[in-house]
Design a protein around this motif. Structure first.
Motif, short mmCIF file in Angstrom:
data_model
loop_
_atom_site.label_atom_id
_atom_site.label_comp_id
_atom_site.label_asym_id
_atom_site.label_seq_id
_atom_site.Cartn_x
_atom_site.Cartn_y
_atom_site.Cartn_z
N ARG A 1 27.44 0.46 -4.41
CA ARG A 1 27.41 1.38 -4.05
C ARG A 1 25.88 0.32 -2.78
N VAL A 2 26.79 1.06 -1.62
CA VAL A 2 25.55 0.47 -0.94
C VAL A 2 24.34 1.53 -0.53
N LEU A 3 22.94 0.89 -1.58
CA LEU A 3 22.13 1.21 -1.08
C LEU A 3 20.95 1.02 -0.15
N THR A 4 20.67 2.46 1.06
CA THR A 4 20.06 1.56 1.80
C THR A 4 18.48 2.53 1.36
N PHE A 5 17.15 2.37 1.81
CA PHE A 5 16.43 2.52 1.19
C PHE A 5 15.21 3.19 2.46
N ALA A 6 14.18 3.34 2.88
CA ALA A 6 12.89 4.12 4.08
C ALA A 6 11.74 4.76 3.45
N ILE A 7 10.82 4.13 3.98
CA ILE A 7 9.43 5.25 3.34
C ILE A 7 9.97 6.71 3.64
N GLY A 8 9.90 7.92 3.19
CA GLY A 8 10.17 8.89 3.08
C GLY A 8 11.68 9.10 2.76
N GLY A 9 12.03 8.46 2.49
CA GLY A 9 13.23 8.63 2.02
C GLY A 9 13.87 9.56 0.91
N SER B 1 0.72 -1.41 0.32
CA SER B 1 -0.10 0.13 0.05
C SER B 1 0.44 1.31 0.13
N ASN B 2 2.26 1.26 0.61
CA ASN B 2 2.46 2.73 0.53
C ASN B 2 4.48 2.19 0.06
N VAL B 3 4.48 1.05 -0.87
CA VAL B 3 6.38 1.42 -1.39
C VAL B 3 6.18 2.37 -2.47
N ALA B 4 4.97 2.46 -2.65
CA ALA B 4 4.99 4.23 -4.38
C ALA B 4 6.10 4.82 -3.05
N LYS B 5 5.87 4.78 -1.56
CA LYS B 5 6.62 6.09 -0.77
C LYS B 5 7.76 6.14 -0.59
N LEU B 6 8.65 4.89 -0.96
CA LEU B 6 10.18 4.67 -0.32
C LEU B 6 10.93 5.23 -1.62
N GLY B 7 11.97 5.40 -0.44
CA GLY B 7 13.11 6.16 -1.11
C GLY B 7 14.37 6.54 -0.63
N LEU B 8 15.24 6.43 -0.95
CA LEU B 8 17.00 6.70 -0.95
C LEU B 8 16.90 7.14 0.93
N ALA B 9 17.74 6.07 1.09
CA ALA B 9 17.63 6.86 2.73
C ALA B 9 19.34 7.52 3.10
N TRP B 10 19.80 6.14 2.00
CA TRP B 10 21.18 6.64 2.39
C TRP B 10 22.64 5.91 1.31
N SER B 11 23.44 5.88 1.08
CA SER B 11 24.06 5.28 0.05
C SER B 11 25.52 5.45 0.36
N LEU B 12 26.05 4.38 -0.18
CA LEU B 12 27.96 4.63 0.32
C LEU B 12 28.25 4.01 -1.14
N ASP B 13 29.37 4.76 -1.83
CA ASP B 13 30.44 4.75 -2.62
C ASP B 13 31.25 3.62 -2.32
N LEU B 14 31.47 2.02 -2.70
CA LEU B 14 32.52 1.89 -2.60
C LEU B 14 33.60 1.70 -3.99
N PRO B 15 35.02 1.20 -3.44
CA PRO B 15 36.06 1.15 -4.79
C PRO B 15 35.85 -0.02 -5.65
N PRO B 16 36.47 0.20 -7.02
CA PRO B 16 36.83 -1.25 -7.39
C PRO B 16 36.76 -2.26 -6.94
N GLY B 17 36.61 -3.67 -7.28
CA GLY B 17 35.96 -4.86 -6.74
C GLY B 17 34.35 -5.56 -6.66
N ASN B 18 34.72 -6.21 -6.60
CA ASN B 18 33.51 -8.05 -6.47
C ASN B 18 32.78 -6.31 -5.52
N SER B 19 31.72 -6.73 -6.01
CA SER B 19 30.06 -5.83 -4.52
C SER B 19 29.24 -6.76 -5.22
N ALA B 20 29.32 -8.25 -5.94
CA ALA B 20 28.00 -8.60 -5.77
C ALA B 20 27.87 -9.95 -4.34
N THR B 21 27.58 -9.32 -3.23
CA THR B 21 27.57 -9.86 -2.02
C THR B 21 26.60 -9.65 -1.15
#
Length: 702
Positions: A577-585, A66-86
């Motif tokens: 990047r690490v992407l973290t989401f929350a309602i209202g982000g 019902s409210n996922v349309a309000k989901l937004g990015l709360a914060w992000s963190l850039d990472l260096p080169p190298g595998n990030s599929a984890t």
């Protein structure tokens, strides 16, 4: 099969739970201090699959349909080169993840503020083991410690608050060619870890349990028998040896436990999924005879002692790189009116299996993608009904699925809310050709070079080139598809199901999507500015629900790199990047860095087809697994057609022979002769020349 009354009852439960979730209340009413149980409240995500049952399901429902349309990015963190599929984890407000080669990071889960980092310097000490695997796929938490396993075979326990090592143990023998990329699992106060390497070396698989507090080895279970002249470790190996032929132990055997494990606390049973044969071709490995236990099997072990309980073999006499190392979700289902404790798995071979986890007896199995290697699975015997010719008896066979599997290591999810399994499915075919390869003339190339004793050629099904993957919702009780959403190209991301009637999954086209778990309707999408294939997780901090995923292509996602050219995925410029989401982000991401596939200028190049053919053979066995088929890497490693290193033999030798870039994850190949290095340089220059003459034409994303 299930009765109509059971079906309606399940549907009613699903609607009731959906109503509870959409009101904002979490589905689970069972609070537990132990967040590793399947019935825990979901506040934390302490292991790869969240819980011991590997369901990849969060009961949290603050974020819902019902409210996922309000989901937004709360914060992000850039990472260096190298595998990030984890796969990340979260405990008590701290997010942990291992990027590159087991570099463990801890950040504040609500803000993204870095807290500590631990780098085990795995590339520098891995030696030849660095040639396989792409880095860590995940980590685990238990009792104040983070557990990580390294490419070179170390299992390390870190203090969760400080990142300082508590203990370290080496799980591999000196000089062997195994490596580790899979996540450890915590079960019964022990930390379990397997290893890989059967695709390229004479490897005999095993799994080891260590005391989680001290690092002391508790037990080890071998998955295939060794040299009979040396005796057998237990009755299970003695039994398994009867299913092998010839001098299999000199070839290795295979059966590595490189990924999947689950745990049933009620019966104190560990379930392990085993890998393919070593080499793939049973004609070479076992004189073409026998079931070859415990290849491509699910094996149940006593968690206390490691003793064998039962097994179910998915593909007897495995000969196609099919394996059973994909996640195994434990669930309690009502089937034919009876409550059943089951294990659900969707391995590479394209069938969804529902197995009684108390006895190992097959309950049902049905295909979830096009399957041509078998007519079906005989329920009475549990054995596949193989189609004629699939074992390349005449030297050649074309079948589906291919060796990438109908389901790769990226996890599916089982929702306790809907009762459905959500599978990241792949639809590729393969032609196997072993003409000219015999037991008399086959010899391993050595040095962890790709060598399967059969030549596989992977292809897209005709007419399905743009969308050879899908997200499939599957009813494991009635064994039928509920809905299917096509996803781009041949590889899609790991899956998270939540108590908010949602399914989250990322894609190669940089989309991170949320679907209605009941019908597959797309409810929300986010442009991540980079591929999203890592498995998402969800957790709660101070009463607020978050969803976290890490972007960036890695591991086997770039294997068919030329098919991904339209997405402009480059090792050096793609956003990890690490992407973290929350309602209202309300946070935003910077624009994607433009990337154009453009070959390096090489005005002195002169073609030499004979030399290039020799160089191609070196490339295909040593380089292709990271730098991609057709020298199109798609982000897993640098695209060598664009590299200045190929302009100078001295520069290439410094990297390939001397190991100048080992610390960055590029292994050295010091056994290659001067001629072989010269040949491969000529091949790479030719590939760059072809790119200059025929640069890729941008195609719209499907």
């Amino acid at each position: 099969m299930t009765s109509r009354s059971t079906s309606f009852a399940l549907a009613g439960i699903g609607l009731l739970l959906a109503a509870c979730t959409q009101s904002g209340a979490p589905v689970s009413t069972v609070a537990s201090d132990d967040q590793a149980t399947d019935r825990a409240d979901g506040r934390d995500w302490p292991g790869f699959g969240r819980t011991e049952g590997e369901q990849h399901f969060s009961p949290l429902g603050e974020i819902n349909a019902s409210n996922v349309a309000k989901l937004g990015l709360a914060w992000s963190l850039d990472l260096p080169p190298g595998n990030s599929a984890t796969g990340p984890i979260e405990v008590d407000g701290t997010l942990y993840f291992a990027r590159f080669y087991s570099e463990v990071n801890a950040v504040d889960a609500a803000t993204g503020k870095p807290l500590w980092k631990y780098d085990p310097k795995a590339p520098e000490v891995s030696g030849v083991r660095l040639r396989q695997g792409w880095g860590s796929r995940g980590i685990a938490y238990f009792n104040g410690k983070i557990y990580t396993a390294t490419q070179d075979g170390r299992l390390i326990a870190l203090d969760a608050k400080t990142g300082q090592p508590v203990w370290t143990t080496q799980t591999l023998d000196p000089g062997d060619l195994r490596f580790i990329s899979g996540p450890p699992r915590i079960m019964d106060g022990k930390v379990l870890i397997g290893n890989g390497g059967a695709d390229v070396a004479a490897i005999r698989g095993y799994i080891t349990a260590y005391d989680a507090e001290t690092g002391k080895q508790v037990w080890r279970f071998w998955t295939v028998p060794g040299d009979p002249a040396k005796g057998f470790e237990n009755d299970a190996m003695r039994m398994a040896a009867k299913t092998w032929a010839g001098d299999w132990w000199t070839k290795g055997g295979g059966g590595t436990v490189w990924n999947a494990m689950s745990y049933d606390r009620a019966t104190n049973t560990v379930f392990i999924g085993t890998g393919n044969g070593s080499p793939w071709n049973r004609k070479i490995r076992s004189d073409g005879k026998g079931d070859n236990l415990f290849l491509c099997s699910i094996v149940a072990l006593d968690a206390k002692t490691g003793a064998y309980k039962w097994h179910y073999q998915i593909n007897p006499g495995e000969s196609w790189d099919y394996n059973s190392a994909m996640d195994m979700a434990l669930a309690d289902l009502t089937i034919a009116g009876q409550p059943r404790k089951v294990l659900i798995t969707a391995p590479k071979n394209g069938f969804v299996y529902v197995i009684d986890r108390l006895t190992g007896k097959l309950i049902s199995a049905k295909p979830f993608v096009p399957v041509t290697w078998a007519k079906g699975i005989d329920i009475a015997t549990g054995r596949p009904i193989e189609n004629p010719g699939i074992r390349y008896e005449s030297g050649v066979a074309t079948i589906s699925p291919g060796p990438m599997g109908a389901h790769s290591w990226l996890p599916m999810a089982f929702s306790r809310q809907t009762g459905l399994v959500y599978i990241p499915a792949i639809d590729l075919k393969v032609t196997y050709d072993d003409r000219g390869i015999t037991a008399q003339n086959w010899k391993r190339k050595g040095g962890l070079a790709l060598d399967y004793a059969v030549n596989p050629t992977i292809a897209f099904p005709k007419g399905n080139e743009d969308s050879a993957s899908s997200l499939v919702a599957w009813d494991p009780v009635r064994q039928r598809e509920v809905w299917r959403v096509k996803t781009p190209i041949h590889f899609n991301g790991g899956v998270l199901a939540t108590g908010g009637t949602l399914v989250f999954q990322g894609q190669m086209d940089s989309k991170f999507n949320a679907y209605d778990a009941r019908n597959g309707h797309l409810l929300w999408t986010f442009d991540a500015k980079a591929p999203v294939i890592a498995p998402p997780i969800s957790y709660s901090v101070n009463g607020r629900q978050y969803v976290t995923v890490i972007t960036g292509n890695g591991t086997s996602g770039g294997f068919l790199g030329s098919a991904l050219a339209r997405y402009e995925i480059d090792y050096r410029t793609q956003a990890r990047r690490v992407l973290t989401f929350a309602i209202g982000g309300g946070a935003t991401l910077p624009a994607k860095i433009p990337h154009v596939v453009k070959a390096i200028d090489d005005p002195d190049f002169v073609s030499d087809p004979t030399t290039e053919a020799r160089g191609s053979m070196v490339y295909d066995t040593r380089c292709l697994v990271c730098h991609g088929g057709g020298v199109a890497a798609a982000g897993t490693a640098p695209d060598l057609r664009m590299s200045g290193a190929i302009l100078s033999q001295q520069s290439l030798d410094a990297i390939v022979h001397d190991g100048a870039l080992v610390s960055q994850g590029m292994p050295k190949f010091d056994e290659l002769t001067d001629q072989e290095r010269s040949d491969v340089r000529q091949f790479l220059r030719a590939a760059a020349s072809s790119l200059r003459k025929s640069p890729p034409t941008p195609k719209p994303a499907p």
